[in-house]
Design a protein around this motif. Structure first.
Motif, PDB file in Angstrom:
ATOM      1  N   GLN A  59     -17.841   0.895   6.614  1.00  0.00           N
ATOM      2  CA  GLN A  59     -17.220   0.384   5.405  1.00  0.00           C
ATOM      3  C   GLN A  59     -15.736   0.640   5.496  1.00  0.00           C
ATOM      4  N   GLN A  60     -14.955  -0.345   5.086  1.00  0.00           N
ATOM      5  CA  GLN A  60     -13.525  -0.116   5.040  1.00  0.00           C
ATOM      6  C   GLN A  60     -13.220   0.581   3.715  1.00  0.00           C
ATOM      7  N   VAL A  61     -12.567   1.727   3.787  1.00  0.00           N
ATOM      8  CA  VAL A  61     -12.271   2.506   2.582  1.00  0.00           C
ATOM      9  C   VAL A  61     -10.807   2.912   2.587  1.00  0.00           C
ATOM     10  N   GLU A  62     -10.318   3.219   1.412  1.00  0.00           N
ATOM     11  CA  GLU A  62      -8.966   3.767   1.261  1.00  0.00           C
ATOM     12  C   GLU A  62      -9.125   5.246   0.956  1.00  0.00           C
ATOM     13  N   ILE A  63      -8.451   6.088   1.706  1.00  0.00           N
ATOM     14  CA  ILE A  63      -8.480   7.511   1.374  1.00  0.00           C
ATOM     15  C   ILE A  63      -7.064   8.057   1.398  1.00  0.00           C
ATOM     16  N   ASP A  64      -6.879   9.161   0.711  1.00  0.00           N
ATOM     17  CA  ASP A  64      -5.566   9.813   0.719  1.00  0.00           C
ATOM     18  C   ASP A  64      -5.306  10.382   2.103  1.00  0.00           C
ATOM     19  N   ASN A  65      -4.062  10.305   2.521  1.00  0.00           N
ATOM     20  CA  ASN A  65      -3.702  10.843   3.829  1.00  0.00           C
ATOM     21  C   ASN A  65      -3.378  12.327   3.697  1.00  0.00           C
ATOM     22  N   ASP A  66      -4.390  13.109   3.369  1.00  0.00           N
ATOM     23  CA  ASP A  66      -4.183  14.554   3.367  1.00  0.00           C
ATOM     24  C   ASP A  66      -5.464  15.233   3.816  1.00  0.00           C
ATOM     25  N   LEU A  67      -5.303  16.478   4.201  1.00  0.00           N
ATOM     26  CA  LEU A  67      -6.408  17.216   4.787  1.00  0.00           C
ATOM     27  C   LEU A  67      -7.616  17.263   3.863  1.00  0.00           C
ATOM     28  N   LYS A  68      -7.358  17.493   2.581  1.00  0.00           N
ATOM     29  CA  LYS A  68      -8.464  17.641   1.635  1.00  0.00           C
ATOM     30  C   LYS A  68      -9.309  16.368   1.557  1.00  0.00           C
ATOM     31  N   ALA A  69      -8.633  15.220   1.495  1.00  0.00           N
ATOM     32  CA  ALA A  69      -9.361  13.952   1.416  1.00  0.00           C
ATOM     33  C   ALA A  69     -10.160  13.699   2.688  1.00  0.00           C
ATOM     34  N   LEU A  70      -9.564  14.036   3.831  1.00  0.00           N
ATOM     35  CA  LEU A  70     -10.269  13.861   5.100  1.00  0.00           C
ATOM     36  C   LEU A  70     -11.489  14.781   5.161  1.00  0.00           C
ATOM     37  N   GLN A  71     -11.306  16.030   4.713  1.00  0.00           N
ATOM     38  CA  GLN A  71     -12.436  16.964   4.718  1.00  0.00           C
ATOM     39  C   GLN A  71     -13.546  16.479   3.789  1.00  0.00           C
ATOM     40  N   GLN A  72     -13.158  15.965   2.623  1.00  0.00           N
ATOM     41  CA  GLN A  72     -14.169  15.451   1.698  1.00  0.00           C
ATOM     42  C   GLN A  72     -14.924  14.293   2.320  1.00  0.00           C
ATOM     43  N   ALA A  73     -14.204  13.420   3.016  1.00  0.00           N
ATOM     44  CA  ALA A  73     -14.820  12.225   3.586  1.00  0.00           C
ATOM     45  C   ALA A  73     -15.880  12.575   4.621  1.00  0.00           C
ATOM     46  N   VAL A  74     -15.673  13.676   5.356  1.00  0.00           N
ATOM     47  CA  VAL A  74     -16.638  14.037   6.396  1.00  0.00           C
ATOM     48  C   VAL A  74     -17.495  15.240   6.002  1.00  0.00           C
TER      49      VAL A  74
ATOM     50  N   GLY B   4      -0.466   7.047  13.852  1.00  0.00           N
ATOM     51  CA  GLY B   4       0.934   6.704  13.650  1.00  0.00           C
ATOM     52  C   GLY B   4       1.794   7.523  14.591  1.00  0.00           C
ATOM     53  N   GLU B   5       3.070   7.575  14.297  1.00  0.00           N
ATOM     54  CA  GLU B   5       3.993   8.325  15.148  1.00  0.00           C
ATOM     55  C   GLU B   5       3.547   9.770  15.316  1.00  0.00           C
ATOM     56  N   GLU B   6       3.241  10.435  14.196  1.00  0.00           N
ATOM     57  CA  GLU B   6       2.852  11.845  14.303  1.00  0.00           C
ATOM     58  C   GLU B   6       1.730  12.198  13.347  1.00  0.00           C
ATOM     59  N   ASP B   7       1.070  11.195  12.856  1.00  0.00           N
ATOM     60  CA  ASP B   7       0.076  11.429  11.821  1.00  0.00           C
ATOM     61  C   ASP B   7      -0.990  10.352  11.915  1.00  0.00           C
ATOM     62  N   PHE B   8      -2.052  10.527  11.155  1.00  0.00           N
ATOM     63  CA  PHE B   8      -3.019   9.445  11.057  1.00  0.00           C
ATOM     64  C   PHE B   8      -2.376   8.295  10.292  1.00  0.00           C
ATOM     65  N   ALA B   9      -2.857   7.103  10.552  1.00  0.00           N
ATOM     66  CA  ALA B   9      -2.297   5.923   9.905  1.00  0.00           C
ATOM     67  C   ALA B   9      -3.442   4.980   9.546  1.00  0.00           C
ATOM     68  N   SER B  10      -3.116   3.956   8.779  1.00  0.00           N
ATOM     69  CA  SER B  10      -4.124   2.939   8.483  1.00  0.00           C
ATOM     70  C   SER B  10      -4.465   2.173   9.751  1.00  0.00           C
ATOM     71  N   LEU B  11      -5.687   1.682   9.784  1.00  0.00           N
ATOM     72  CA  LEU B  11      -6.067   0.794  10.876  1.00  0.00           C
ATOM     73  C   LEU B  11      -5.423  -0.568  10.654  1.00  0.00           C
TER      74      LEU B  11
ATOM     75  N   MET C 255       0.859  -1.196   0.000  1.00  0.00           N
ATOM     76  CA  MET C 255       0.000   0.000   0.000  1.00  0.00           C
ATOM     77  C   MET C 255       0.893   1.244   0.000  1.00  0.00           C
ATOM     78  N   GLU C 256       0.474   2.239  -0.718  1.00  0.00           N
ATOM     79  CA  GLU C 256       1.279   3.460  -0.782  1.00  0.00           C
ATOM     80  C   GLU C 256       1.222   4.199   0.541  1.00  0.00           C
ATOM     81  N   GLU C 257       2.273   4.938   0.811  1.00  0.00           N
ATOM     82  CA  GLU C 257       2.374   5.683   2.057  1.00  0.00           C
ATOM     83  C   GLU C 257       1.244   6.689   2.211  1.00  0.00           C
ATOM     84  N   ASN C 258       0.817   7.231   1.077  1.00  0.00           N
ATOM     85  CA  ASN C 258      -0.121   8.354   1.199  1.00  0.00           C
ATOM     86  C   ASN C 258      -1.583   7.933   1.147  1.00  0.00           C
ATOM     87  N   THR C 259      -1.872   6.644   1.207  1.00  0.00           N
ATOM     88  CA  THR C 259      -3.275   6.250   1.356  1.00  0.00           C
ATOM     89  C   THR C 259      -3.451   5.549   2.690  1.00  0.00           C
ATOM     90  N   LEU C 260      -4.621   5.758   3.253  1.00  0.00           N
ATOM     91  CA  LEU C 260      -4.960   5.152   4.534  1.00  0.00           C
ATOM     92  C   LEU C 260      -6.104   4.177   4.335  1.00  0.00           C
TER      93      LEU C 260
END
Length: 143
Positions: free
Chosen positions: A18-33, A87-94, A1-6
């Motif tokens: 639902q288990q989904v893959e999203i980009d690990n960036d603010l824009k993707a998180l904002q879109q998701a919610v 993750g250490e300092e960021d969101f990470a995959s479950l 899995m790429e580093e930038n998807t969660l």
């Protein structure tokens, strides 16, 4: 899995997680919610709930109750939310274990009923698909 998807759980009102893959960036998180994000860390596990910070103000439908260790509701999440790993300092995959644990925790859609100033939370039962008898509207002469 790429580093930038969660790999995360997305939980929408009235639906199972639902288990989904999203980009690990603010824009993707904002879109998701659907708006500006807030995060809360209500569990001992290394997971966060990412939700729409203005969800309640915007009148989004209440989605799931958050409960303390005694099972008492202390808050409710409005609108879609994500359960993400930390993750250490960021969101990470479950991890698969965390995904399964929180899928079970939030599996049952909930309905919220306002009674005066109290909020009742009811599990929404799973309906078997297409098993319900169709009720036809009353004909004119039946009224």
């Amino acid at each position: 899995m790429e580093e930038n998807t969660l790999s995360v759980l997305k939980i929408a009102p009235g639906q199972h997680p639902q288990q989904v893959e999203i980009d690990n960036d603010l824009k993707a998180l904002q879109q998701a919610v659907g708006g500006s994000i807030g995060a809360s860390y209500p569990f001992e596990d290394p997971v966060a709930i990412v939700y729409n910070d203005d969800g309640k103000l915007m009148g989004l439908p209440l989605n799931r109750a958050l409960r303390d260790e005694n099972g008492e509701m202390y808050d409710a999440v409005a609108g879609d939310f994500l359960v993400v790993g930390l993750g250490e300092e960021d969101f990470a995959s479950l991890t698969p274990e965390m995904a399964q644990k929180y899928e079970q925790l939030f599996h049952q859609p909930e309905a919220f009923l306002k009674l005066g100033n109290r909020l009742l939370v009811l599990p929404v039962p799973d309906e078997p698909p297409a098993e319900k008898p169709r009720t036809k509207p009353p004909a004119e002469h039946d009224r």
